[in-house]
Design a protein around this motif. Structure first.
Motif, PDB file in Angstrom:
ATOM      1  N   THR A  47       0.925  -1.095   0.161  1.00  0.00           N
ATOM      2  CA  THR A  47       0.159  -0.125   0.109  1.00  0.00           C
ATOM      3  C   THR A  47       0.832   1.166  -0.104  1.00  0.00           C
ATOM      4  OG1 THR A  47      -1.665  -1.085   1.129  1.00  0.00           O
ATOM      5  CG2 THR A  47      -1.832   1.183   1.368  1.00  0.00           C
ATOM      6  N   ASP A  49       0.228   5.669  -0.561  1.00  0.00           N
ATOM      7  CA  ASP A  49      -0.584   6.639  -0.847  1.00  0.00           C
ATOM      8  C   ASP A  49       0.323   7.847  -1.591  1.00  0.00           C
ATOM      9  OD1 ASP A  49      -2.076   8.972  -0.821  1.00  0.00           O
ATOM     10  OD2 ASP A  49      -3.055   8.660   1.059  1.00  0.00           O
ATOM     11  N   GLU A  51      -0.305  10.738  -2.204  1.00  0.00           N
ATOM     12  CA  GLU A  51      -0.160  12.122  -1.411  1.00  0.00           C
ATOM     13  C   GLU A  51       0.856  12.287  -0.387  1.00  0.00           C
ATOM     14  OE1 GLU A  51      -2.613  14.798  -1.953  1.00  0.00           O
ATOM     15  OE2 GLU A  51      -3.007  13.272  -3.829  1.00  0.00           O
ATOM     16  N   ALA A 102       2.001   7.419   4.137  1.00  0.00           N
ATOM     17  CA  ALA A 102       1.796   6.792   2.793  1.00  0.00           C
ATOM     18  C   ALA A 102       1.664   5.263   3.006  1.00  0.00           C
ATOM     19  CB  ALA A 102       3.180   7.133   1.925  1.00  0.00           C
ATOM     20  N   ASP A 104      -0.373   4.025   5.125  1.00  0.00           N
ATOM     21  CA  ASP A 104      -1.742   3.919   5.637  1.00  0.00           C
ATOM     22  C   ASP A 104      -2.117   3.152   6.910  1.00  0.00           C
ATOM     23  OD1 ASP A 104      -4.410   4.780   5.271  1.00  0.00           O
ATOM     24  OD2 ASP A 104      -4.787   2.853   4.253  1.00  0.00           O
TER      25      ASP A 104
END
Length: 179
Positions: A47, A49, A51, A102, A104
């Protein structure tokens, strides 16, 4: 690269800095390319992210340097950077900065490989939690936030008096109209 990074579930405030051994446009598109994400694959992350992942040329940090960016921009304490400051500021080319956000909050083992090279791992500074009493008088009170109980019946009594007068007026009007 044989370095493995074990991330625990709920890890917070961690920052990893990687050198990205790519040039120009290829490096610029490392974060996202045609719907794929080479950065996630090269990091070996389950995982990730986007952002909370930054890929940029170190030359963008002119005047600040990579160490200054980590300290001022990412909140990494100066004492963590002390031994690495020269190495960080000597870095050229492209870098990727990944924060624990990032990932999560999921436990996973990162297995970075080419074109990534781990430069360093850091943790963001966390201010101590303080539970001091607030100085303002308006901050004092009860948990329920209710008013003084003696005020409630008086307010309700006034309301019922108005309702009673209105109801009486309606009844009198109906009686007079009916005659």
């Amino acid at each position: 690269m044989s370095d493995k990074i074990n991330v625990k579930s709920g890890d917070r405030g961690l920052v990893w800095v990687f050198a990205v051994d790519l040039e120009g446009g290829e490096a610029a598109n490392f974060n996202r390319r045609n719907g794929e994400w080479p950065a996630q694959k090269a990091l070996g992350a389950e995982t990730l992210d986007p952002e909370h992942v930054e890929v940029f040329p170190v030359s963008d940090l002119e005047g600040v340097g990579l160490a200054g960016y980590l300290e001022d921009g990412m909140g990494v304490p100066a004492d963590q950077l002390e031994d690495m400051r020269a190495r960080l500021d000597a870095q050229s080319g492209w870098v990727m900065v990944v924060t624990s956000k990032a990932l999560d909050g999921k436990a996973q083992t990162l297995t970075p490989r080419a074109p990534l090279r781990l430069i360093g791992s850091f943790s963001e500074e966390r201010p101590a939690v303080s539970f001091k009493t607030l100085p303002s008088e308006s901050a004092k009170g009860t948990v329920s936030g209710g008013s003084d109980k003696t005020d409630v019946p008086r307010q309700r009594g006034w309301l019922w008096a108005v309702v009673g007068v209105v109801a009486l007026a309606i009844v009198l009007t109906l009686v007079l109209v009916a005659k």
